[in-house]
Design a protein around this motif. Structure first.
Motif, PDB file in Angstrom:
ATOM      1  N   UNK A  16       0.874  -1.179   0.000  1.00  0.00           N
ATOM      2  CA  UNK A  16       0.000   0.000   0.000  1.00  0.00           C
ATOM      3  C   UNK A  16       0.907   1.223   0.000  1.00  0.00           C
ATOM      4  N   UNK A  17       1.048   1.829  -1.160  1.00  0.00           N
ATOM      5  CA  UNK A  17       2.008   2.918  -1.370  1.00  0.00           C
ATOM      6  C   UNK A  17       1.489   3.792  -2.508  1.00  0.00           C
ATOM      7  N   UNK A  18       1.381   5.114  -2.255  1.00  0.00           N
ATOM      8  CA  UNK A  18       0.786   5.979  -3.275  1.00  0.00           C
ATOM      9  C   UNK A  18       1.798   6.565  -4.249  1.00  0.00           C
ATOM     10  N   UNK A  19       3.089   6.398  -3.999  1.00  0.00           N
ATOM     11  CA  UNK A  19       4.099   6.847  -4.945  1.00  0.00           C
ATOM     12  C   UNK A  19       4.337   5.748  -5.982  1.00  0.00           C
ATOM     13  N   UNK A  20       4.009   6.041  -7.232  1.00  0.00           N
ATOM     14  CA  UNK A  20       4.094   5.027  -8.284  1.00  0.00           C
ATOM     15  C   UNK A  20       5.523   4.514  -8.437  1.00  0.00           C
ATOM     16  N   UNK A  58       6.470   2.351  -5.462  1.00  0.00           N
ATOM     17  CA  UNK A  58       5.718   1.104  -5.496  1.00  0.00           C
ATOM     18  C   UNK A  58       6.272   0.143  -6.538  1.00  0.00           C
ATOM     19  N   UNK A  59       6.586   0.648  -7.712  1.00  0.00           N
ATOM     20  CA  UNK A  59       7.134  -0.211  -8.766  1.00  0.00           C
ATOM     21  C   UNK A  59       8.483  -0.790  -8.357  1.00  0.00           C
ATOM     22  N   UNK A  60       9.311   0.023  -7.708  1.00  0.00           N
ATOM     23  CA  UNK A  60      10.630  -0.451  -7.284  1.00  0.00           C
ATOM     24  C   UNK A  60      10.503  -1.527  -6.213  1.00  0.00           C
ATOM     25  N   UNK A  61       9.634  -1.292  -5.230  1.00  0.00           N
ATOM     26  CA  UNK A  61       9.439  -2.289  -4.167  1.00  0.00           C
ATOM     27  C   UNK A  61       8.856  -3.570  -4.739  1.00  0.00           C
ATOM     28  N   UNK A  62       7.857  -3.442  -5.600  1.00  0.00           N
ATOM     29  CA  UNK A  62       7.228  -4.630  -6.197  1.00  0.00           C
ATOM     30  C   UNK A  62       8.252  -5.458  -6.955  1.00  0.00           C
ATOM     31  N   UNK A  94      -1.792  -1.407  -4.117  1.00  0.00           N
ATOM     32  CA  UNK A  94      -2.896  -0.463  -4.064  1.00  0.00           C
ATOM     33  C   UNK A  94      -2.366   0.861  -3.516  1.00  0.00           C
ATOM     34  N   UNK A  95      -2.817   1.971  -4.141  1.00  0.00           N
ATOM     35  CA  UNK A  95      -2.335   3.295  -3.743  1.00  0.00           C
ATOM     36  C   UNK A  95      -3.266   3.993  -2.760  1.00  0.00           C
ATOM     37  N   UNK A  96      -4.495   3.558  -2.671  1.00  0.00           N
ATOM     38  CA  UNK A  96      -5.507   4.220  -1.848  1.00  0.00           C
ATOM     39  C   UNK A  96      -5.771   3.416  -0.576  1.00  0.00           C
ATOM     40  N   UNK A  97      -5.721   4.081   0.573  1.00  0.00           N
ATOM     41  CA  UNK A  97      -5.902   3.388   1.840  1.00  0.00           C
ATOM     42  C   UNK A  97      -7.277   2.784   2.017  1.00  0.00           C
ATOM     43  N   UNK A  98      -8.315   3.463   1.554  1.00  0.00           N
ATOM     44  CA  UNK A  98      -9.677   2.947   1.697  1.00  0.00           C
ATOM     45  C   UNK A  98      -9.877   1.688   0.849  1.00  0.00           C
ATOM     46  N   UNK A  99      -9.379   1.705  -0.379  1.00  0.00           N
ATOM     47  CA  UNK A  99      -9.489   0.524  -1.234  1.00  0.00           C
ATOM     48  C   UNK A  99      -8.657  -0.629  -0.668  1.00  0.00           C
ATOM     49  N   UNK A 100      -7.495  -0.314  -0.108  1.00  0.00           N
ATOM     50  CA  UNK A 100      -6.648  -1.348   0.479  1.00  0.00           C
ATOM     51  C   UNK A 100      -7.344  -2.010   1.657  1.00  0.00           C
TER      52      UNK A 100
END
Length: 221
Positions: free
Chosen positions: A6-10, A13-17, A30-36
């Motif tokens: 759960x990370x909003x910086x694209x 997030x791509x690097x961690x993934x 997922x970038x949004x806390x509510x959706x996560x």
């Protein structure tokens, strides 16, 4: 492990993934806390890598929801704030570990290995089953100390089923652990991977047994 990032910086997030996938983990992002929060309830994750500053629910609120369910999922918090109060708050709310941005990916990987060992009750990165040894750090497998050539996903599948010999793993459970929400696999995919593993593990002193209608089980002699 199956990981929810759960990370909003694209870019982050791509690097961690990419790093987690290289380690053999299955990653949903997922970038949004509510959706996560909805994903946490709907799916089982072994680890949540959770940023603090998020649109929707922030990381602390999402962490509280995870612990109120309650879920035994390991949670690694990420934040750009180095203040001790922030770290104490995260740990008091139920985070299992805390990493300050920017971080070296080697440290991220090491911390995740520790959390993985904690889940399995192991003290080292080596996982053994009969004459087979799997190194979680290097993602290598040996039978009688002879290297075995396996794909990344084959190593992950093997890691899952030998971690608890005798336990029955259903196809749906293995699908959840091996594939992301975007992969669209089916039960036949699991059967194919199991068949490939059996061929490559011909020298192993254990059996991957199929239990019709139930799933698969590692059986020691």
């Amino acid at each position: 492990m199956r990981v929810l990032l759960v990370e909003d910086s694209v870019d982050v997030a791509h690097a961690i993934s990419a790093h987690l996938v290289r380690l053999g983990h299955t990653v949903d992002w997922e970038a949004d806390g509510t959706k996560a929060a909805a994903m946490v309830v709907a799916d089982h994750y072994d680890l949540i890598v959770l940023d603090v500053m998020l649109p929707g629910l922030d990381g602390y609120a999402l962490l509280q929801r995870v612990r109120n369910v309650p879920l035994r999922t390991q949670v690694l918090m990420l934040t750009a704030c180095a203040e001790i109060e922030e770290r104490v708050k995260a740990l008091d709310l139920g985070a299992d570990d805390y990493l300050i941005k920017p971080f070296d990916f080697r440290e991220l990987e090491a911390r995740i290995r520790v959390l993985l060992r904690r889940v399995g009750g192991d003290s080292t990165n080596l996982l053994s089953c009969a004459n087979l040894t799997l190194d979680r750090k290097s993602r290598t497998v040996r039978i009688d100390d002879v290297p075995l050539e396996l794909t990344r996903r084959e190593v992950t599948l093997l890691e899952i089923i030998i971690s608890r010999p005798g336990r029955i793993y259903g196809k749906d459970e293995l699908l959840d652990k091996l594939f992301t929400l975007d992969d669209n696999p089916n039960a036949n995919t699991v059967e194919q991977y199991i068949a490939r593993l059996r061929k490559k593990l011909s020298g192993a002193h254990f059996e991957i047994r199929t239990l019709r209608g139930l799933g698969y089980q590692v059986v020691l002699p």
